[in-house]
Design a protein around this motif. Sequence first.
Motif, PDB file in Angstrom:
ATOM      1  N   PHE A   1       0.848  -1.188   0.000  1.00 56.88           N
ATOM      2  CA  PHE A   1       0.000   0.000   0.000  1.00 56.88           C
ATOM      3  C   PHE A   1       0.881   1.234   0.000  1.00 56.88           C
ATOM      4  O   PHE A   1       1.739   1.383   0.869  1.00 56.88           O
ATOM      5  CB  PHE A   1      -0.919  -0.016   1.226  1.00 56.88           C
ATOM      6  N   MET A   2       0.701   2.091  -1.004  1.00 58.39           N
ATOM      7  CA  MET A   2       1.494   3.318  -1.090  1.00 58.39           C
ATOM      8  C   MET A   2       0.559   4.485  -1.354  1.00 58.39           C
ATOM      9  O   MET A   2      -0.526   4.303  -1.900  1.00 58.39           O
ATOM     10  CB  MET A   2       2.488   3.205  -2.255  1.00 58.39           C
ATOM     11  N   LEU A   3       0.976   5.659  -0.903  1.00 57.86           N
ATOM     12  CA  LEU A   3       0.277   6.881  -1.288  1.00 57.86           C
ATOM     13  C   LEU A   3       0.967   7.410  -2.549  1.00 57.86           C
ATOM     14  O   LEU A   3       2.167   7.250  -2.716  1.00 57.86           O
ATOM     15  CB  LEU A   3       0.375   7.946  -0.187  1.00 57.86           C
ATOM     16  N   ASP A   4       0.196   8.028  -3.442  1.00 59.55           N
ATOM     17  CA  ASP A   4       0.776   8.741  -4.577  1.00 59.55           C
ATOM     18  C   ASP A   4      -0.014  10.023  -4.719  1.00 59.55           C
ATOM     19  O   ASP A   4      -1.090  10.029  -5.318  1.00 59.55           O
ATOM     20  CB  ASP A   4       0.683   7.908  -5.865  1.00 59.55           C
ATOM     21  N   GLN A   5       0.459  11.056  -4.069  1.00 60.46           N
ATOM     22  CA  GLN A   5      -0.311  12.295  -3.957  1.00 60.46           C
ATOM     23  C   GLN A   5       0.563  13.509  -4.186  1.00 60.46           C
ATOM     24  O   GLN A   5       1.789  13.423  -4.149  1.00 60.46           O
ATOM     25  CB  GLN A   5      -0.941  12.389  -2.560  1.00 60.46           C
ATOM     26  N   CYS A   6      -0.108  14.641  -4.440  1.00 59.09           N
ATOM     27  CA  CYS A   6       0.572  15.926  -4.578  1.00 59.09           C
ATOM     28  C   CYS A   6      -0.136  16.938  -3.700  1.00 59.09           C
ATOM     29  O   CYS A   6      -1.334  17.141  -3.848  1.00 59.09           O
ATOM     30  CB  CYS A   6       0.517  16.397  -6.029  1.00 59.09           C
ATOM     31  N   HIS A   7       0.608  17.557  -2.790  1.00 61.24           N
ATOM     32  CA  HIS A   7       0.015  18.583  -1.916  1.00 61.24           C
ATOM     33  C   HIS A   7       0.339  19.943  -2.521  1.00 61.24           C
ATOM     34  O   HIS A   7       1.263  20.629  -2.096  1.00 61.24           O
ATOM     35  CB  HIS A   7       0.555  18.416  -0.497  1.00 61.24           C
ATOM     36  N   ASN A   8      -0.461  20.316  -3.545  1.00 53.45           N
ATOM     37  CA  ASN A   8      -0.143  21.519  -4.328  1.00 53.45           C
ATOM     38  C   ASN A   8      -0.233  22.796  -3.510  1.00 53.45           C
ATOM     39  O   ASN A   8       0.549  23.734  -3.719  1.00 53.45           O
ATOM     40  CB  ASN A   8      -1.094  21.622  -5.529  1.00 53.45           C
ATOM     41  N   ILE A   9      -1.200  22.881  -2.575  1.00 54.78           N
ATOM     42  CA  ILE A   9      -1.405  24.121  -1.813  1.00 54.78           C
ATOM     43  C   ILE A   9      -1.369  23.895  -0.299  1.00 54.78           C
ATOM     44  O   ILE A   9      -1.105  24.811   0.460  1.00 54.78           O
ATOM     45  CB  ILE A   9      -2.745  24.787  -2.217  1.00 54.78           C
ATOM     46  N   GLU A  10      -1.602  22.668   0.166  1.00 52.22           N
ATOM     47  CA  GLU A  10      -1.617  22.410   1.622  1.00 52.22           C
ATOM     48  C   GLU A  10      -0.225  21.987   2.096  1.00 52.22           C
ATOM     49  O   GLU A  10       0.610  21.553   1.294  1.00 52.22           O
ATOM     50  CB  GLU A  10      -2.657  21.324   1.955  1.00 52.22           C
ATOM     51  N   GLU A  11       0.003  22.121   3.403  1.00 54.48           N
ATOM     52  CA  GLU A  11       1.271  21.702   3.995  1.00 54.48           C
ATOM     53  C   GLU A  11       1.451  20.203   3.755  1.00 54.48           C
ATOM     54  O   GLU A  11       0.502  19.419   3.888  1.00 54.48           O
ATOM     55  CB  GLU A  11       1.250  21.970   5.497  1.00 54.48           C
ATOM     56  N   LYS A  12       2.675  19.806   3.459  1.00 60.83           N
ATOM     57  CA  LYS A  12       2.902  18.435   2.975  1.00 60.83           C
ATOM     58  C   LYS A  12       2.977  17.388   4.089  1.00 60.83           C
ATOM     59  O   LYS A  12       2.366  16.325   3.985  1.00 60.83           O
ATOM     60  CB  LYS A  12       4.149  18.430   2.110  1.00 60.83           C
ATOM     61  N   ILE A  13       3.710  17.673   5.167  1.00 60.81           N
ATOM     62  CA  ILE A  13       3.800  16.684   6.261  1.00 60.81           C
ATOM     63  C   ILE A  13       2.418  16.452   6.884  1.00 60.81           C
ATOM     64  O   ILE A  13       1.955  15.312   6.950  1.00 60.81           O
ATOM     65  CB  ILE A  13       4.849  17.107   7.305  1.00 60.81           C
ATOM     66  N   PRO A  14       1.676  17.501   7.267  1.00 56.44           N
ATOM     67  CA  PRO A  14       0.317  17.236   7.792  1.00 56.44           C
ATOM     68  C   PRO A  14      -0.590  16.620   6.738  1.00 56.44           C
ATOM     69  O   PRO A  14      -1.467  15.823   7.049  1.00 56.44           O
ATOM     70  CB  PRO A  14      -0.166  18.611   8.239  1.00 56.44           C
ATOM     71  N   GLY A  15      -0.353  16.935   5.462  1.00 51.34           N
ATOM     72  CA  GLY A  15      -1.143  16.311   4.392  1.00 51.34           C
ATOM     73  C   GLY A  15      -0.930  14.807   4.359  1.00 51.34           C
ATOM     74  O   GLY A  15      -1.882  14.021   4.209  1.00 51.34           O
ATOM     75  N   GLN A  16       0.329  14.378   4.556  1.00 48.95           N
ATOM     76  CA  GLN A  16       0.616  12.943   4.574  1.00 48.95           C
ATOM     77  C   GLN A  16       0.095  12.283   5.852  1.00 48.95           C
ATOM     78  O   GLN A  16      -0.394  11.151   5.822  1.00 48.95           O
ATOM     79  CB  GLN A  16       2.115  12.730   4.402  1.00 48.95           C
ATOM     80  N   ILE A  17       0.172  13.021   6.974  1.00 54.70           N
ATOM     81  CA  ILE A  17      -0.377  12.479   8.232  1.00 54.70           C
ATOM     82  C   ILE A  17      -1.880  12.245   8.069  1.00 54.70           C
ATOM     83  O   ILE A  17      -2.398  11.162   8.370  1.00 54.70           O
ATOM     84  CB  ILE A  17      -0.084  13.423   9.411  1.00 54.70           C
TER      85      ILE A  17
END
Length: 390
Positions: free
Chosen positions: A286-302
Amino acid sequence: MTVPHRFDEITETLARQSIELPSWAFGNSGTRFKVFGTPGTPRDTHEKIADAAKVHEMTGLAPSVALHIPWDDVEDFTELKAHAENLGVELGTINANTFQDEDYKFGSLTHSDPAIRRKAIDHHFRCIEIMHATGSTDLKIWLADGTNYPGQDSLRARQDRLAASLAEIYERLDAHQRLVLEYKFFEPAFYHTDVPDWGTSYAQVSALGDRALTCLDTGHHAPGTNIEFIVMQLMRLGKLGSFDFNSRFYADDDLIVGAADPFQLFRILYEVIANGGLDEDSPVRFMLDQCHNIEEKIPGQIRSVLNVQEMTARALLVDRAALDKAQAEHDVLGANEVLMDAFQTDVRPALAQWRASRGLPEEPMRAYAESGHQRHLAEQRVGGAQAGWG
Ligand code: LRH
Ligand code: MN
């Protein structure tokens, strides 16, 4: 606080769950219109891995990081492996990239020019060399290859060239390594894509061997596709190797998994569980494949790994005995109600308590915000070029 009955029966499975993070989610990303910067964004692969390790520290859910070559190229991958392990994470899937080089304008592994195919195959050979240094088991292949106008090229000839190229790459893998072939129904090609759907990926990997599997990216299907049916079928056929989790409202939006359609994520995870995907010996990653274009990236992954964990917990709470009984009796509404009961079960308080029992923050999003880590990164990471897709 009402703990859903049977919650204690699912914690052993939840404890086994691991979601691999994409290094590129910590860099800047965007659209053809604009790639925005963010204070504190990593400048190099070492900093991306440090950010991924922070997500694992806060959630206990993300013990490995996928790399993308050449975006994450370094002098010494053995040193990078040690760097990751010092931070408590492992290096995971190695993603090849044949979608940003001028030579691949008309294709890479499918190109009509044998010299261009050779170049693309050699790039995958290099990714396999890197896997030896990082200890990674999965080589992930996603191809932008396709055409924009009918007649531009022979659809058949391209498939045959792809099969021959993949066979050479598969031959280079060693016994503990796998390749996963990711499909996508369009973009950047707008008439046909050479690996557009699960059937094509399945056909191509089935011709290679047991260690060739498919990768299902949840953002790569035509609107209205019943993705959980494809999950069931690929698992039934023993050919689902990995997920790229994200969500979308329209196209390949690469938004936070579960953000656009939490019920779809629940249904997908229900089929994963029902087909043994969370069993101890499951081959599915299971992997994430995402782009946090405008939101903060570490909290976005959390937020993302918590969304997967929450929907996994709800799907694990489906009363299978009641469902089997309702299905056997063709009790249509009864069967649907059993599933909806689980979907509408608020597992968040129980998960928070369970995290605390494992020494993890009850509310990782709040704990991260209160940690001041983001401000620290913004102050510390000044100068240099922020990492991105190039
Ligand atoms: C293609 C894709 C693929 C990656 C890229 C970052 O759309 O899903 O998995 O290589 O995104
Ligand atoms: Mn993907």
